[in-house]
Design a protein around this motif. Sequence first.
Motif, mmCIF file in Angstrom:
data_model
loop_
_atom_site.group_PDB
_atom_site.id
_atom_site.type_symbol
_atom_site.label_atom_id
_atom_site.label_comp_id
_atom_site.label_asym_id
_atom_site.label_seq_id
_atom_site.Cartn_x
_atom_site.Cartn_y
_atom_site.Cartn_z
ATOM 1 N N PHE A 154 -16.818 4.005 -1.571
ATOM 2 C CA PHE A 154 -15.754 3.222 -0.938
ATOM 3 C C PHE A 154 -15.811 1.758 -1.392
ATOM 4 O O PHE A 154 -14.777 1.132 -1.637
ATOM 5 C CB PHE A 154 -15.865 3.311 0.585
ATOM 6 C CG PHE A 154 -14.749 2.613 1.310
ATOM 7 C CD1 PHE A 154 -13.481 3.179 1.357
ATOM 8 C CD2 PHE A 154 -14.954 1.392 1.939
ATOM 9 C CE1 PHE A 154 -12.436 2.533 2.023
ATOM 10 C CE2 PHE A 154 -13.921 0.745 2.606
ATOM 11 C CZ PHE A 154 -12.663 1.316 2.646
ATOM 12 N N LYS A 155 -17.020 1.228 -1.541
ATOM 13 C CA LYS A 155 -17.169 -0.152 -2.001
ATOM 14 C C LYS A 155 -16.573 -0.333 -3.389
ATOM 15 O O LYS A 155 -15.866 -1.319 -3.655
ATOM 16 C CB LYS A 155 -18.654 -0.533 -2.010
ATOM 17 C CG LYS A 155 -18.914 -1.986 -2.400
ATOM 18 C CD LYS A 155 -20.399 -2.310 -2.331
ATOM 19 C CE LYS A 155 -20.654 -3.767 -2.727
ATOM 20 N NZ LYS A 155 -22.100 -4.096 -2.671
ATOM 21 N N LYS B 182 0.830 -1.206 0.000
ATOM 22 C CA LYS B 182 0.000 0.000 0.000
ATOM 23 C C LYS B 182 0.864 1.256 0.000
ATOM 24 O O LYS B 182 1.973 1.270 0.518
ATOM 25 C CB LYS B 182 -0.901 0.029 1.244
ATOM 26 C CG LYS B 182 -2.010 -0.998 1.250
ATOM 27 C CD LYS B 182 -2.863 -0.835 2.503
ATOM 28 C CE LYS B 182 -3.966 -1.863 2.559
ATOM 29 N NZ LYS B 182 -4.778 -1.725 3.798
ATOM 30 N N LYS C 291 -10.125 2.565 7.337
ATOM 31 C CA LYS C 291 -10.198 1.189 6.843
ATOM 32 C C LYS C 291 -8.880 0.698 6.241
ATOM 33 O O LYS C 291 -8.493 -0.449 6.419
ATOM 34 C CB LYS C 291 -11.303 1.063 5.791
ATOM 35 C CG LYS C 291 -12.697 1.430 6.284
ATOM 36 C CD LYS C 291 -13.252 0.422 7.251
ATOM 37 C CE LYS C 291 -14.707 0.732 7.595
ATOM 38 N NZ LYS C 291 -15.283 -0.244 8.553
ATOM 39 N N ASP C 292 -8.190 1.583 5.510
ATOM 40 C CA ASP C 292 -6.970 1.169 4.813
ATOM 41 C C ASP C 292 -5.693 1.573 5.531
ATOM 42 O O ASP C 292 -4.592 1.222 5.083
ATOM 43 C CB ASP C 292 -6.960 1.742 3.391
ATOM 44 C CG ASP C 292 -8.028 1.107 2.505
ATOM 45 O OD1 ASP C 292 -8.129 -0.126 2.519
ATOM 46 O OD2 ASP C 292 -8.759 1.839 1.818
ATOM 47 N N LEU D 93 -4.677 2.463 -4.565
ATOM 48 C CA LEU D 93 -4.127 2.277 -3.223
ATOM 49 C C LEU D 93 -2.729 1.655 -3.238
ATOM 50 O O LEU D 93 -1.972 1.808 -2.285
ATOM 51 C CB LEU D 93 -5.086 1.382 -2.418
ATOM 52 C CG LEU D 93 -4.791 1.113 -0.953
ATOM 53 C CD1 LEU D 93 -4.764 2.396 -0.136
ATOM 54 C CD2 LEU D 93 -5.834 0.151 -0.367
ATOM 55 N N ILE E 33 -11.374 5.994 4.198
ATOM 56 C CA ILE E 33 -10.158 5.409 3.616
ATOM 57 C C ILE E 33 -9.052 5.346 4.662
ATOM 58 O O ILE E 33 -8.339 4.345 4.786
ATOM 59 C CB ILE E 33 -9.694 6.218 2.392
ATOM 60 C CG1 ILE E 33 -10.719 6.122 1.257
ATOM 61 C CG2 ILE E 33 -8.321 5.734 1.905
ATOM 62 C CD1 ILE E 33 -10.438 7.047 0.088
ATOM 63 N N GLN F 6 -8.611 -1.496 -6.580
ATOM 64 C CA GLN F 6 -7.659 -0.902 -5.632
ATOM 65 C C GLN F 6 -6.352 -0.416 -6.238
ATOM 66 O O GLN F 6 -5.401 -0.142 -5.491
ATOM 67 C CB GLN F 6 -7.341 -1.904 -4.523
ATOM 68 C CG GLN F 6 -8.446 -2.101 -3.506
ATOM 69 C CD GLN F 6 -7.959 -2.843 -2.289
ATOM 70 O OE1 GLN F 6 -7.038 -3.660 -2.362
ATOM 71 N NE2 GLN F 6 -8.555 -2.568 -1.147
ATOM 72 N N ARG G 237 -20.373 5.275 1.431
ATOM 73 C CA ARG G 237 -20.289 3.811 1.456
ATOM 74 C C ARG G 237 -20.259 3.235 0.041
ATOM 75 O O ARG G 237 -19.492 2.309 -0.251
ATOM 76 C CB ARG G 237 -21.466 3.207 2.230
ATOM 77 C CG ARG G 237 -21.452 3.492 3.713
ATOM 78 C CD ARG G 237 -22.413 2.571 4.466
ATOM 79 N NE ARG G 237 -23.785 2.663 3.968
ATOM 80 C CZ ARG G 237 -24.679 3.537 4.409
ATOM 81 N NH1 ARG G 237 -24.344 4.418 5.328
ATOM 82 N NH2 ARG G 237 -25.911 3.524 3.923
ATOM 83 N N MET H 289 -14.266 1.599 -4.728
ATOM 84 C CA MET H 289 -12.827 1.830 -4.621
ATOM 85 C C MET H 289 -12.109 0.604 -4.077
ATOM 86 O O MET H 289 -10.964 0.321 -4.455
ATOM 87 C CB MET H 289 -12.551 3.056 -3.755
ATOM 88 C CG MET H 289 -13.032 4.363 -4.382
ATOM 89 S SD MET H 289 -12.760 5.820 -3.351
ATOM 90 C CE MET H 289 -11.012 6.134 -3.696
ATOM 91 N N GLN H 290 -12.759 -0.141 -3.200
ATOM 92 C CA GLN H 290 -12.161 -1.356 -2.666
ATOM 93 C C GLN H 290 -12.154 -2.470 -3.716
ATOM 94 O O GLN H 290 -11.295 -3.345 -3.703
ATOM 95 C CB GLN H 290 -12.920 -1.818 -1.421
ATOM 96 C CG GLN H 290 -12.733 -0.920 -0.212
ATOM 97 C CD GLN H 290 -11.282 -0.812 0.215
ATOM 98 O OE1 GLN H 290 -10.676 -1.785 0.656
ATOM 99 N NE2 GLN H 290 -10.709 0.377 0.084
ATOM 100 N N ALA H 291 -13.129 -2.429 -4.617
ATOM 101 C CA ALA H 291 -13.193 -3.437 -5.671
ATOM 102 C C ALA H 291 -12.156 -3.186 -6.766
ATOM 103 O O ALA H 291 -11.796 -4.104 -7.512
ATOM 104 C CB ALA H 291 -14.592 -3.453 -6.287
#
Length: 308
Positions: free
Chosen positions: A296-297, A45, A82-83, A306, A79, A303, A293, A299-301
């Motif tokens: 972010f979902k 990361k 969580k990250d 990041l 972010i 990545q 939310r 963005m997590q899918a």
Amino acid sequence: MKFKNLSKIIGVTLLLVLIVLAALTYWHPGARTTHNTTTAPRSTKRATVRVVALGDSLTEGVGDQEKDGGYTGRLKAMIHDKDQVKVVMHNFGKSGDRSDQIEKRLVNSQEQQTQLKKANAIVMTVGGNDLLQTLTKNVTINQQNKLNAHLDTAEGAYQQKLKHLLSTVRQYNGHAPIFLYSIYNPIYVYFADIQQVTNAVNDWNKATKKTATSFDDLYMVDINHALSVGQYKSIIQQAKLKHDAKKSNNGKISTASLQELILASNASDELNDYLSPADHFHPNAKGYRLMTRYAFKQMQAHQQWLMK
């Protein structure tokens, strides 16, 4: 003497057995351990991620009674939490901007260009004001065919403007993923029976998605249904909304009825739990939390923003 020889034989046999067992243990893939498998892999990361938000009043955060920066402030915090990375967020949203005005501000702003070039991720809200302008001009048209013709013309023009805007964004940053919000129907709970508006919003979003497919690393954040229906999630609840709306507006919408809704300021008048009672159009804090939310979902899918 015989006993001595027997002891030697047994000793040699045991030694051979131990050697075989040691060899089998070392070469067996399930039991063998190495330095690589006992050391945690180094984090890939980034230490700091830079996010640029472009758009209209939804990016600016209008309607957020908690003054927490709308979705941008909350996304930055999410972010980070969580990250576990530092987040630098630049918010360039401006209330009332259409797609062409968002692009014009970007082209004329050295600050926006500089930050966009350094961005690891880009988040955008666009299209709501383009559609609102069209609906305001044509809201009194009750003939569906005539209204559709006006909307189709405006939709085609918007697609070209959006393509031009996204192309300009890509000129300044060709690698950062873009997370583009859909628009929603802010008057659905009041005019649930007016299918023309719902259809217009749905068609506008389809046009946006179609345009977006020509750009790499662009991902839609679809908030249309969630924000439009608010807390009325079931079919039964939505059917009642349509029934009540038809009784109050006789299946018609006008500029006067829209203005009456916009000017209403009593919090008890707001039927959608996710929208601001101040103007009945923009999200409130709960609405912005929902937007956060959903972004972010996505963005997590995806990545790549990041990772180093």
